[in-house]
Design an enzyme around this catalytic site. Structure first.
Site, short mmCIF file in Angstrom:
data_model
loop_
_atom_site.label_atom_id
_atom_site.label_comp_id
_atom_site.label_asym_id
_atom_site.label_seq_id
_atom_site.Cartn_x
_atom_site.Cartn_y
_atom_site.Cartn_z
N PRO A 143 34.50 34.92 -66.49
CA PRO A 143 33.92 34.22 -67.64
C PRO A 143 34.71 32.98 -68.04
CG PRO A 143 35.02 36.23 -68.32
CD PRO A 143 35.00 36.25 -66.83
N GLY A 147 40.85 31.93 -67.53
CA GLY A 147 42.06 31.39 -66.92
C GLY A 147 41.93 31.07 -65.44
N GLY A 149 40.84 28.29 -63.94
CA GLY A 149 41.37 26.95 -63.65
C GLY A 149 42.89 26.94 -63.68
N ARG A 175 34.96 16.42 -69.84
CA ARG A 175 35.87 16.62 -70.97
C ARG A 175 36.88 15.48 -70.94
NH1 ARG A 175 36.65 22.70 -69.02
NH2 ARG A 175 34.77 23.60 -69.91
N ARG A 268 41.53 26.48 -76.35
CA ARG A 268 41.43 25.39 -75.38
C ARG A 268 40.88 24.14 -76.05
NH1 ARG A 268 38.16 26.44 -69.88
NH2 ARG A 268 36.37 26.10 -71.23
N ARG A 279 28.87 30.34 -74.45
CA ARG A 279 29.76 30.82 -73.39
C ARG A 279 30.16 32.28 -73.62
NH1 ARG A 279 32.65 26.36 -70.12
NH2 ARG A 279 31.06 24.75 -70.27
N ASP A 303 46.10 39.15 -67.98
CA ASP A 303 46.72 39.41 -69.28
C ASP A 303 47.94 38.49 -69.38
OD1 ASP A 303 47.69 40.43 -71.58
OD2 ASP A 303 47.69 42.52 -70.98
P1 ADP Z 1 38.62 28.93 -67.15
O1 ADP Z 1 38.93 27.95 -66.07
O2 ADP Z 1 38.44 30.31 -66.65
O3 ADP Z 1 37.50 28.49 -68.04
P2 ADP Z 1 41.17 28.04 -68.25
O4 ADP Z 1 42.05 28.08 -67.05
O5 ADP Z 1 40.70 26.71 -68.75
O6 ADP Z 1 39.91 29.03 -68.10
O7 ADP Z 1 41.94 28.81 -69.43
C1 ADP Z 1 41.43 28.85 -70.74
C2 ADP Z 1 42.58 28.73 -71.72
O8 ADP Z 1 43.37 29.92 -71.68
C3 ADP Z 1 43.53 27.58 -71.42
O9 ADP Z 1 43.90 26.96 -72.62
C4 ADP Z 1 44.71 28.27 -70.74
O10 ADP Z 1 45.90 27.56 -70.96
C5 ADP Z 1 44.72 29.62 -71.40
N1 ADP Z 1 45.22 30.72 -70.54
C6 ADP Z 1 44.97 30.94 -69.25
N2 ADP Z 1 45.54 32.09 -68.84
C7 ADP Z 1 46.17 32.62 -69.91
C8 ADP Z 1 46.97 33.81 -70.12
N3 ADP Z 1 47.18 34.69 -69.16
N4 ADP Z 1 47.43 34.03 -71.36
C9 ADP Z 1 47.17 33.15 -72.38
N5 ADP Z 1 46.47 32.02 -72.24
C10 ADP Z 1 45.96 31.75 -71.02
P1 5GP Z 2 33.10 24.60 -67.01
O1 5GP Z 2 31.97 23.89 -67.68
O2 5GP Z 2 33.95 25.40 -68.00
O3 5GP Z 2 33.92 23.72 -66.13
O4 5GP Z 2 32.44 25.69 -66.04
C1 5GP Z 2 31.53 26.60 -66.53
C2 5GP Z 2 31.22 27.65 -65.51
O5 5GP Z 2 30.59 27.05 -64.38
C3 5GP Z 2 32.45 28.38 -64.95
O6 5GP Z 2 32.14 29.78 -64.95
C4 5GP Z 2 32.57 27.91 -63.55
O7 5GP Z 2 33.08 28.90 -62.69
C5 5GP Z 2 31.12 27.61 -63.22
N1 5GP Z 2 31.00 26.63 -62.12
C6 5GP Z 2 31.74 25.53 -61.91
N2 5GP Z 2 31.35 24.91 -60.78
C7 5GP Z 2 30.34 25.66 -60.29
C8 5GP Z 2 29.52 25.55 -59.11
O8 5GP Z 2 29.65 24.65 -58.29
N3 5GP Z 2 28.58 26.50 -58.93
C9 5GP Z 2 28.40 27.54 -59.81
N4 5GP Z 2 27.47 28.42 -59.51
N5 5GP Z 2 29.14 27.68 -60.91
C10 5GP Z 2 30.10 26.75 -61.15
#
Ligand code: ADP
Ligand code: 5GP
Length: 400
Positions: A143, A147, A149, A175, A268, A279, A303
């Site tokens: 979801p 984390g 990315g 962004r 974030r 989301r 975690d």
């Molecule tokens: P995603 O790519 O799944 O949407 P992100 O990598 O952007 O998520 O992480 C979302 C936010 O959570 C970021 O601000 C990141 O720094 C923070 N984050 C990621 N992993 C952890 C963790 N294990 N504990 C606390 N914060 C985290």
């Molecule tokens: P964000 O907008 O936060 O970058 O991404 C939103 C969601 O879209 C995340 O769950 C991410 O994994 C998904 N996503 C990003 N790129 C792709 C893609 O190329 N294909 C699909 N199916 N999902 C993607």
């Protein structure tokens, strides 16, 4: 359909279906597949630097210029052509380096047949032949805010020569710190929909109200670099990749709790309240699907970040000291300019200079096609090439 040898034509006059006469120049081959004759090369059009394709249809008695998909090879002085399984023509470019010597013109593959319906015209598709196999890609889902990315960035920073990121296309706005072509290819919905229709995407899905997708090219460029490609995609995308021919490792990342996920998403600070709500709603569904389904090979709870990262490395076999060996090819395998080819089973034998086997006085090359994978609109991988000096014993493999 059986195999048919390519015919070599030095100079050919042909009439196109629009009535204009063409006079061809330079290296040209013609290959017969059923009622159709595929003429490759001998470009009449000096404005194009790529190899031209024309088709003569015996049943209508007309020449047509087809819709050409895929990356087209650059023209060369001499090429040879061999029909494979009645569905693709192997084109070998004389005097070229290993990464540019083998091309496949798909004339009747599943992809081409599908595209013919789309375009309602004759369609052919080029695919570059690549020596050796690609590293297995890694699909990471979970979801928004869990984390993914963060973990991917850590992995790519620690192992820059092992991993490359598949840059997805999206119709959402960038962004603050996101760069076009680095984090995403930010694109217009109509352009993306058109490219999806043209078969350029490995998968695509509507996520949180926007279109996201992985182009085949995004995965191929990483594989070309000899790296394992990381795909950060949602569960729908992971399901599509699982159903595709791409063999990948599927990993699902879970949050320690829903409250913690919400906290991370808010902290974030990249989404509006409305987007956060959307989301979070989707997160519930994704967690259900991800945790229950057999889709994923591994599930990790993020975690404590460092612990999760160590677990990720462990399951990818990166916890020991690994040394990455860059892929390199010996220099001696450029395809000779003047050459002849013969096909024996799944092997193509390329002989320098003379077309007669008994006159082969120097090296010969053997192309092993038994492990071919992929194809247009991506690369055709799994080609193996061996050089052979008839005076020496055995073959020197340059890839396996
Ligand atoms: P995603 O790519 O799944 O949407 P992100 O990598 O952007 O998520 O992480 C979302 C936010 O959570 C970021 O601000 C990141 O720094 C923070 N984050 C990621 N992993 C952890 C963790 N294990 N504990 C606390 N914060 C985290
Ligand atoms: P964000 O907008 O936060 O970058 O991404 C939103 C969601 O879209 C995340 O769950 C991410 O994994 C998904 N996503 C990003 N790129 C792709 C893609 O190329 N294909 C699909 N199916 N999902 C993607």
């Amino acid at each position: 359909m059986g195999e048919a040898p390519a015919l070599f034509v030095d100079d050919l006059h042909c009439e196109l279906s629009n009535g204009s006469a063409l006079e061809s120049k330079g290296s040209q081959t013609t290959t017969i597949v059923g009622d159709k004759t595929y003429s490759i090369g001998g470009n009449d059009d000096q404005s194009t630097s790529t190899i031209q394709v024309r088709i003569f249809d015996k049943s209508t008695g007309k020449w047509t210029i087809p819709t050409v998909l895929g990356t087209e090879p650059q023209q060369c002085k001499v090429h040879s052509a061999v029909l494979l399984n009645g569905e693709r023509i192997l084109v070998l470019k004389g005097g070229s380096t290993p990464d540019d010597c083998a091309w496949f013109l798909e004339v009747n593959t599943e992809f081409v047949r599908e595209q013919r319906k789309n375009f309602e015209t004759e369609v052919v598709a080029w695919s570059r032949g690549v020596i050796g196999d690609a590293q297995k890609p890694i699909v990471i889902s979970g979801p928004s805010g869990v984390g993914k990315g963060t973990l991917i960035t850590k992995l790519m920073e620690e192992f820059p020569s092992n991993f490359g990121f598949s840059v997805s296309h999206t119709t959402r706005s960038p962004r603050n710190k996101e760069k076009d072509g680095v984090h995403y290819h930010f694109t217009d919905r109509t352009v993306m929909e058109k490219e999806i229709k043209e078969g350029k995407f490995l998968e695509f899905a509507s996520v949180h109200g926007n279109l996201y997708g992985t182009s085949i090219e995004a995965v191929e460029v990483v594989a070309d670099d000899g790296k394992s490609c990381i795909l950060d995609i949602d569960v729908q995308g992971a399901r599509s990749v699982r159903a595709s021919s791409l063999e990948a490792i599927f990993i699902f990342i879970c949050p320690p709790s829903f409250e913690e996920l919400e906290k991370r998403l808010r902290e974030r600070g990249t989404e509006t309240e409305e987007q956060i709500q959307k989301r979070l709603r989707n997160a519930r569904k994704e967690l259900e699907q991800g945790q229950l389904s057999e889709l994923f090979d591994h599930k990790l709870v993020n975690d404590d970040l460092d612990t999760c990262y160590e677990n990720l490395k462990k399951l990818l076999g990166l916890d020991q000291n690994i040394v990455s060996v860059p892929k390199s090819l010996p220099e001696f395998v450029d395809l000779p300019v003047e050459h002849s080819v013969s096909k024996i089973d799944q092997n193509i034998i390329v002989i320098h200079g003379s077309s007669e086997l008994k006159n082969a006085s120097k090296n010969m090359l053997l192309l092993d096609l038994s492990s071919l994978k992929g194809g247009a609109p991506g690369r055709t991988r799994g080609l193996n090439m061996y050089s052979r000096d008839p005076l020496a014993n055995g073959m020197d493999g340059i890839s396996s």
